[in-house]
Design an enzyme around this catalytic site. Structure first.
Site, short mmCIF file in Angstrom:
data_model
loop_
_atom_site.label_atom_id
_atom_site.label_comp_id
_atom_site.label_asym_id
_atom_site.label_seq_id
_atom_site.Cartn_x
_atom_site.Cartn_y
_atom_site.Cartn_z
CB SER A 168 -11.59 -12.68 -0.25
OG SER A 168 -11.69 -11.28 -0.21
N PRO A 190 0.82 -1.21 0.00
CG PRO A 190 -0.42 -1.36 1.94
CD PRO A 190 0.69 -1.99 1.21
CE LYS A 224 -8.56 -10.09 2.24
NZ LYS A 224 -8.93 -11.38 1.64
#
Ligand code: ADP
Length: 798
Positions: free
Chosen positions: A706, A384, A749
């Site tokens: 997902s 990111p 996550k």
């Protein structure tokens, strides 16, 4: 002596004075004059030397007059009577000056004209019997007219003679006596000694003036010519000066227009630079070829500047400039550690890369040059924004002692952006690779290819295939930019790519690269990064001193928790900068020397928190589940909302879902329907009810399988009227039969779940191994529920 008073003024009208009245002679000592003629009534300075000294001495002593005679031939040392003219002027010695070792100068004043009648010899100096011969004056109109003429002419001549004092002109007008005027004029204008002598010898004053006028007009003519010559010379000089300036201006104008007359000088310079440059032979040949075209071309032609630009490009490229490479591991480790906190695995991988590279380079060049196989590894840092990909790239360059350059591939859709336009296009330029190399200034920089996942593709050509060629060590030693149209060797360049996401990188490119994933930081890591790197850097960037601003730990944590929600530290760094700015204002306004930033100050400075604990928002109503997703900004939480309404059993999907995600939703719906009985749902309800499933969070496109498990949870909750626990984050793909399949991005996550304040994560059992990557502090704070089948987790979530 009849004329005892020789100083008596001579009246102009007193003609008797000038008439011969006396025929008796007198004996006078004779003082010879060299190059000068004495006139009656005129003063004359004479340098006294040799026998003249005795003469002057004795004459002074006895107050005697002397006779002045001019030497015919000035070169004669001791003039004898035969060397002298026999017409002269009697004179009185006014005084003698003898200053130091300078010459003795006697000032004499002329009295009467005389003629020698007999010489006396034997004395220490010459003596002669003389007979006074006064000038003959014939008053009348003629004399008067001549006299006037003389005045004006003399004035003219004097005014034309350089360095004549103004007063001299004045004085001339004051003489009314014709004879005196004649002698004054003859003394003051430029005449030879012979001319003066001949003037003296003329008896008639009228004749004297006529003769003098003749000489004066000659003199005037001479002066006139002289003047003309002078002004001609001056004019010539002026002209040449003017011409010089005009020429310079002309040159400047020509230069502006690009048609330098010094065009040949310019092309000579290019030629020199080309021959001296260290460009490849191919490039040099091409450059010289273009050079020849340039020389034949008018500078006005449109192509001229294009060729020059092309030559400039060739000349400016670093054909041979290389940075001396360093490959020692301890130093590299030092650089990477000092620039970055944490990221141990990433740094280790980069150090391996540096070490292997330097070893291969050493061995290869010795044993099998040309084999670059393993050197062609291209690293790709994926993660990111704000996790330090770019700054790692810079550190690698620093550790290896190379230059750093970068280009962004974001939005590049056209092959020519990478490889350049052919020169036949107007405004053609080299592509970004060559531009980057020129910026780097060496041919072995670390070249960062940013946002390789955002590279586009359309009808203009596939940029990724051009990029493949750039990255392929078998081809990139002869990379051919369309604009340059000659090979450039990129084999010593280290390419490092960066991407936010892996899945949008074109397959063939991804295959060429070795992926290093950077998932983001935990709160504690961010705190450390802030303390060790970001805060000191911001303090320095704002010209503050370390002792002027202190950030309390709580304050930094408050920024991390309440003002940022990111995987990296970019927004954190921006907020720290904002606080530094406000701190400076405070220091200034309050006259403080020190600001301590507490969490209360953060509130004061940054105003309202941007992210209040988000889970409280997730109201406990049936039909909502919290999914976990990986987006281009890292891991994130994603709410899944389902609602039902009267209808015919249709499923509506909104939220910019991709095909895969839509399929997931359909599978989830079918699964819930198939399990109606087990879940105590009335099966008939599906006949009379429509379902709407929405995934909010902006208009961002979302895709991937997902969210399957989370969708099942939302739908099951909706139909059983039970709210899903709002502190549970859910990820996992499902099959129709209710199996839970593994998904990617677990670490990101889980970090996102932790950031958002969730306490539990439901994830596929087959992702269990990924939990090893979760940092301790996060792992300890979270509960993980591993699911193999949906049945395992349905209960856990409610
Ligand atoms: P990216 O290229 O991944 O978007 P940057 O390299 O621009 O991120 O990083 C953003 C800022 O955060 C930079 O100032 C960088 O130095 C800093 N930073 C990121 N990670 C770290 C780290 N682990 N240690 C120190 N500084 C870091």
């Amino acid at each position: 002596m009849t004329h005892s008073d020789s100083n008596a003024p001579v009246g102009a009208n007193d003609s008797t004075e000038h008439t011969p009245i006396d025929t008796h002679t007198e004996r006078l000592p004779i003082l010879p004059l060299r190059d000068m003629v004495a006139f009656p009534m005129m003063k004359i300075p004479v340098i006294i030397a040799g026998s003249s000294a005795t003469l002057v001495e004795e004459a002074m002593a006895s107050d005697r007059m002397v006779g002045l005679l001019t030497v015919k031939d000035a070169d004669v040392e001791e003039p004898q009577p035969e060397h002298l003219y026999d017409v002269g002027t009697t004179a009185k010695i006014l005084h003698v000056r003898n200053k130091g070792d300078g010459p003795v100068v006697a000032l004499l004043e002329g009295a009467h004209r005389f003629r020698v009648s007999a010489w006396h010899s034997g004395g220490p100096y010459l003596e002669a019997d003389i007979l006074r011969t006064p000038e003959v004056l014939e008053p009348g109109n003629e004399l008067e007219a001549l006299q006037r003429q003389l005045k004006t002419t003399v004035k003219d001549v004097l005014s034309m003679t350089p360095n004549t004092p103004e007063e001299a002109l004045e004085v001339i007008s004051q003489f009314d006596d014709a004879l005196q005027l004649t002698y004054v004029a003859a003394t003051n204008v430029n005449l030879s000694a012979e001319t003066r002598q001949s003037l003296l010898e003329i008896d008639s004053v009228v004749d004297k003036i006529r003769e003098l006028l003749a000489h004066l007009s000659h003199e005037k003519e001479m002066l006139d010519i002289g003047r003309r010559i002078q002004s001609e010379i001056r004019e010539k000089m002026d002209n040449s000066k003017r011409e010089f300036f005009l020429r310079q201006q002309l040159d400047a104008i020509k230069k502006e227009l690009g048609e330098t007359e010094s065009g040949s000088a310019e092309s000579d310079e290019y030629r020199d630079r080309i021959t001296q440059s260290r460009m490849s032979d191919e490039a040099r040949k091409e450059a010289l070829k273009e050079m020849e075209r340039l020389e034949q071309m008018s500078p006005q032609s449109a192509e001229y500047p294009m060729i020059r630009t092309y030559l400039d490009w060739l000349l400016d490229l670093p054909w041979a400039a290389v940075s001396e490479e360093r490959g020692d591991v301890p130093a590299a480790r030092g650089v990477l550690d000092s620039d970055h906190f944490g990221l141990e695995e990433v740094k280790e991988r980069l150090i391996e890369f540096i070490a292997v590279r330097s070893l291969m380079k050493e061995r290869n060049s010795l044993e099998n040059p040309g084999d670059t196989g393993a050197m062609g590894v291209i690293l790709c840092l994926v993660g990111p924004p704000g996790v330090g990909k770019t700054s790692l790239g810079r550190s690698v360059a620093r550790a290896m002692g190379r230059e750093f350059t970068r280009m962004s591939l974001g939005g590049v859709r056209d092959e020519s952006e990478i490889r350049g336009h052919r020169r036949t296009y107007i405004g053609a330029m080299p592509g970004r690779i060559i531009q980057g190399i020129k910026r780097a200034g060496t041919r072995n920089p670390v070249f960062m290819l940013d946002e390789i996942d955002k590279i586009g593709q359309d009808w203009r050509g596939d940029p990724s295939s051009a990029l493949l060629e750039v990255l392929d060590p078998a081809q990139n030693s002869a990379f051919r930019d369309h604009y340059l149209d000659v090979d450039f060797d990129l084999s010593d360049v280290i390419f490092i790519a960066t991407a936010n996401q892996l899945d949008t990188i074109p397959g063939p490119l991804r295959d060429r690269m070795e992926i290093i994933q950077i998932d983001g930081y935990t709160e504690m890591e961010k705190l450390q990064i802030a303390k060790r790197h970001l805060i000191p850097r911001q303090i320095m960037a704002h010209s503050l001193r370390e002792d002027e601003v202190t950030f309390m730990e709580d304050a930094v944590l408050k920024i991390i928790r309440d003002y940022t929600r990111e995987a990296g530290v970019r927004s954190l760094e921006r907020h720290l900068a904002a606080i530094c700015r406000k701190g400076i204002v405070h220091l200034n306004e309050q006259g403080w020397t020190h600001v301590v930033i507490t969490d209360a100050m953060v509130r004061q400075y940054l105003k309202r928190e941007r992210f209040e604990s988000e889970i409280s928002e997730a109201i406990r109503i049936p039909g909502i589940a919290t999914g976990l997703a990986v987006t281009s900004v890292g891991g994130d939480i994603l709410y899944i909302e389902a609602s039902k309404m009267a209808g015919k059993g249709r499923l509506t999907l909104t939220g910019k879902l991709g095909d895969v995600m839509k399929e997931s939703a359909e599978i989830a719906f079918s699964y819930v329907r198939s399990k109606a009985e087990q879940l105590h749902i009335d099966p008939d309800i599906f006949e009379t009810t429509d379902v709407h499933l929405h995934v909010p969070a902006g208009a961002l496109p979302k895709d991937g399988p997902s969210a399957g498990v989370a969708m099942v949870m939302a739908l099951a909750g909706l139909f059983t009227n039970r709210p899903v626990r709002s502190d549970v984050g859910i990820t996992g793909e499902i099959t129709l039969r209710g199996r839970v399949l593994p998904v990617g991005g677990i670490k990101m996550k889980v970090l996102a779940a932790h950031r958002a304040g969730l306490s539990t994560v439901i994830l596929p059992r087959r992702n269990e191994k990924d939990l090893d990557d979760i940092p301790r502090e996060v792992a300890d704070a979270m509960t993980f529920i591993l699911a193999e089948r949906l049945d395992d987790v349905l209960e856990a979530a409610f």
